[in-house]
Design an enzyme around this catalytic site. Structure first.
Site, mmCIF file in Angstrom:
data_model
loop_
_atom_site.group_PDB
_atom_site.id
_atom_site.type_symbol
_atom_site.label_atom_id
_atom_site.label_comp_id
_atom_site.label_asym_id
_atom_site.label_seq_id
_atom_site.Cartn_x
_atom_site.Cartn_y
_atom_site.Cartn_z
ATOM 1 N N GLY A 122 -6.257 -7.266 -6.264
ATOM 2 C CA GLY A 122 -5.778 -7.337 -4.706
ATOM 3 C C GLY A 122 -7.379 -8.214 -4.131
ATOM 4 C CB ILE A 138 -10.515 -5.490 2.528
ATOM 5 C CG1 ILE A 138 -11.345 -5.153 3.566
ATOM 6 C CG2 ILE A 138 -9.815 -4.589 1.463
ATOM 7 C CD1 ILE A 138 -11.997 -5.872 4.563
ATOM 8 C CE LYS A 145 -6.073 3.821 1.926
ATOM 9 N NZ LYS A 145 -6.887 3.714 2.344
ATOM 10 N NE ARG A 165 -10.357 9.833 -1.286
ATOM 11 C CZ ARG A 165 -11.605 9.791 -0.358
ATOM 12 N NH1 ARG A 165 -11.559 11.264 0.033
ATOM 13 N NH2 ARG A 165 -11.618 8.851 0.084
HETATM 14 N N1 NAP Z 1 -9.846 0.013 7.960
HETATM 15 C C1 NAP Z 1 -8.468 -0.367 8.206
HETATM 16 O O1 NAP Z 1 -8.610 -0.824 9.339
HETATM 17 C C2 NAP Z 1 -7.283 -0.966 6.904
HETATM 18 C C3 NAP Z 1 -6.746 -1.698 7.291
HETATM 19 C C4 NAP Z 1 -5.556 -2.574 6.344
HETATM 20 C C5 NAP Z 1 -5.760 -2.352 5.472
HETATM 21 N N2 NAP Z 1 -6.744 -1.248 4.512
HETATM 22 C C6 NAP Z 1 -6.737 -0.767 3.542
HETATM 23 O O2 NAP Z 1 -7.941 -1.532 2.680
HETATM 24 C C7 NAP Z 1 -6.890 -1.310 1.426
HETATM 25 C C8 NAP Z 1 -6.113 -2.759 1.300
HETATM 26 O O3 NAP Z 1 -5.272 -3.393 2.306
HETATM 27 P P1 NAP Z 1 -4.825 -5.464 2.666
HETATM 28 O O4 NAP Z 1 -4.514 -4.379 4.199
HETATM 29 O O5 NAP Z 1 -6.418 -5.908 2.106
HETATM 30 O O6 NAP Z 1 -3.857 -4.795 1.458
HETATM 31 P P2 NAP Z 1 -2.940 -6.626 1.208
HETATM 32 O O7 NAP Z 1 -3.521 -7.459 2.013
HETATM 33 O O8 NAP Z 1 -1.523 -5.924 1.824
HETATM 34 O O9 NAP Z 1 -2.869 -6.598 -0.061
HETATM 35 C C9 NAP Z 1 -3.326 -6.686 -1.176
HETATM 36 C C10 NAP Z 1 -3.637 -7.044 -3.345
HETATM 37 O O10 NAP Z 1 -2.431 -6.323 -3.351
HETATM 38 C C11 NAP Z 1 -2.341 -6.997 -4.464
HETATM 39 N N3 NAP Z 1 -0.691 -6.512 -4.754
HETATM 40 C C12 NAP Z 1 -0.173 -6.556 -5.752
HETATM 41 N N4 NAP Z 1 0.907 -6.098 -6.010
HETATM 42 C C13 NAP Z 1 1.163 -5.519 -4.486
HETATM 43 C C14 NAP Z 1 2.450 -5.013 -3.850
HETATM 44 N N5 NAP Z 1 3.903 -4.044 -4.551
HETATM 45 N N6 NAP Z 1 2.067 -4.714 -2.708
HETATM 46 C C15 NAP Z 1 1.261 -4.759 -1.772
HETATM 47 N N7 NAP Z 1 0.063 -5.503 -2.546
HETATM 48 C C16 NAP Z 1 0.201 -5.503 -3.847
HETATM 49 C C17 NAP Z 1 -2.364 -8.574 -3.553
HETATM 50 O O11 NAP Z 1 -2.986 -9.045 -4.404
HETATM 51 P P3 NAP Z 1 -3.489 -10.709 -5.231
HETATM 52 O O12 NAP Z 1 -4.357 -11.000 -3.923
HETATM 53 O O13 NAP Z 1 -4.021 -10.599 -6.725
HETATM 54 O O14 NAP Z 1 -1.531 -11.332 -4.753
HETATM 55 C C18 NAP Z 1 -2.517 -8.137 -2.491
HETATM 56 O O15 NAP Z 1 -3.469 -9.199 -1.798
HETATM 57 C C19 NAP Z 1 -6.411 -0.662 1.703
HETATM 58 O O16 NAP Z 1 -6.292 1.109 1.319
HETATM 59 C C20 NAP Z 1 -5.209 -0.428 3.028
HETATM 60 O O17 NAP Z 1 -5.067 1.271 3.671
HETATM 61 C C21 NAP Z 1 -7.272 -0.774 5.670
#
Ligand code: NAP
Length: 320
Positions: free
Chosen positions: A13, A18, A139, A143
């Site tokens: 990812g 992030i 999540k 866990r």
């Molecule tokens: N604290 C906060 O405010 C906050 C906000 C947003 C997210 N988060 C958390 O951060 C973590 C990552 O979230 P994100 O928003 O960074 O994720 P994202 O941008 O939606 O996706 C991350 C990566 O997941 C991979 N991926 C592969 N198959 C996928 C599928 N079917 N659907 C979605 N992604 C897929 C892709 O990897 P590749 O790059 O290899 O293509 C994508 O770039 C999660 O646990 C989320 O809950 C927290």
């Protein structure tokens, strides 16, 4: 891995919202124990013109790119070959894919010893109410599998609370959930705007993951509660007003109104429903701790980004 320090790290990812901060921080860190950093990504990401510059810059820093499908066990087994540490940053819609990724790492990949599941967010086990919150369910399932089935792997959850960079922004069309518009000089505060929230900036998430990798004794088998700073919406407003030199137009959303809007959004299957829930949880103080784990990771307040930095980026339109 003779000691428990990581040596060969695989990031899943990596190019996500992030994941790119975490990967860039790991790529730039001078972790002496680390001899190889790889990312495991899809063919679509490798072919994506938008992602080319990022992938090229990481390759220049020595990262290897492994292409495959996270849902194909043979691809996952190949990606895990020789890896001792997996940092997973999969997006919300792919969280349950981690269950198979964890099982393969635990049962079939003899080299993998340490796994960071994709968390980097709100504390899903903050108190007894957390287990009923809809956005936490996937999540929590991950866990539960880790608790009940995973035998060999050491696990680290990095619990950051909301990203400051995203917290500052309005969710367009759902401004009542709170946020700031630096250009229009508008703010919507939840309650009276005086409730503290623990926030982490997105670059600091990368820094915190690197710190966790460098200190296995402080981070293995823990849900680390970490953050950049604590601020109230009024503190954030004051910082915006000070940096822009403008008086903001302020609206308020009462907690009861937020709860009503949250209920309506879930009833309508509105994709913004999770935003209402999370903003309600954050406003209820469920990001606050007597003591965080920053210190045990060797990070003092001055090592973290301050509120002023993230507000400055918001004003320049540079957040994320
Ligand atoms: N604290 C906060 O405010 C906050 C906000 C947003 C997210 N988060 C958390 O951060 C973590 C990552 O979230 P994100 O928003 O960074 O994720 P994202 O941008 O939606 O996706 C991350 C990566 O997941 C991979 N991926 C592969 N198959 C996928 C599928 N079917 N659907 C979605 N992604 C897929 C892709 O990897 P590749 O790059 O290899 O293509 C994508 O770039 C999660 O646990 C989320 O809950 C927290």
């Amino acid at each position: 891995m003779a000691t428990s320090l990581p040596s060969k790290i695989l990031i899943i990812g990596a190019t996500g919202a992030i994941g790119k901060h975490i990967t860039s921080a790991i790529a730039s860190a001078s972790l002496q124990s680390v001899s190889r950093v790889s990312i495991f990504t899809s063919a679509a990401t490798v072919a994506s013109p938008q992602k080319q510059p990022l992938l090229a810059s990481w390759k220049q820093q020595g990262l290897s790119v492994i292409t495959g499908d996270i849902t194909k066990p043979e691809d996952v087994r190949a990606a895990y070959r020789d890896i001792d540490t997996v940092v997973c940053c999969l997006g919300r819609t792919a969280l349950l894919e981690q269950i198979e990724l964890l099982r393969i790492a635990d049962e079939e990949a003899s080299s993998v010893r340490w796994f960071f599941p994709s968390e980097y967010g709100t504390d899903i086990e903050y108190d007894e109410t957390s287990r009923d919150e809809k956005p936490h369910q996937n999540k929590l399932k991950v866990r539960a599998v880790i608790r009940d089935e995973i035998k060999k792997l050491k696990i680290t959850y990095v619990v950051t609370g909301p990203y400051a960079d995203m917290f500052l922004d309005f969710k367009r069309g759902h401004e009542s959930a709170g946020g700031f518009d630096a250009q229009a000089h508008q703010a919507v505060l939840i309650g009276d705007g005086n409730d503290k929230v623990g926030l982490t900036t997105m670059p600091d998430v990368g820094k915190l993951v690197v710190a966790a990798l460098a200190k296995p004794e402080a981070s293995m088998n823990k849900a680390l509660k970490v953050q950049s700073f604590v601020a109230t919406p009024r503190d954030i407003l004051a910082e915006f007003e000070s940096q822009t030199g403008a008086k903001f137009d302020i609206k308020y959303t009462a907690m009861d109104t937020l709860k009503e809007e949250e209920k309506t959004a879930w009833a309508k299957s509105d994709p913004a429903a999770a935003t209402f829930t999370l903003r309600r949880i954050w406003a209820q103080g469920k990001t606050l701790y007597e003591k965080t784990d920053n210190e045990s990771l060797g990070l003092a307040l001055q090592d973290m980004e301050p509120l002023s930095a993230v507000v400055q980026r918001a004003i320049r339109g540079e957040n994320q």
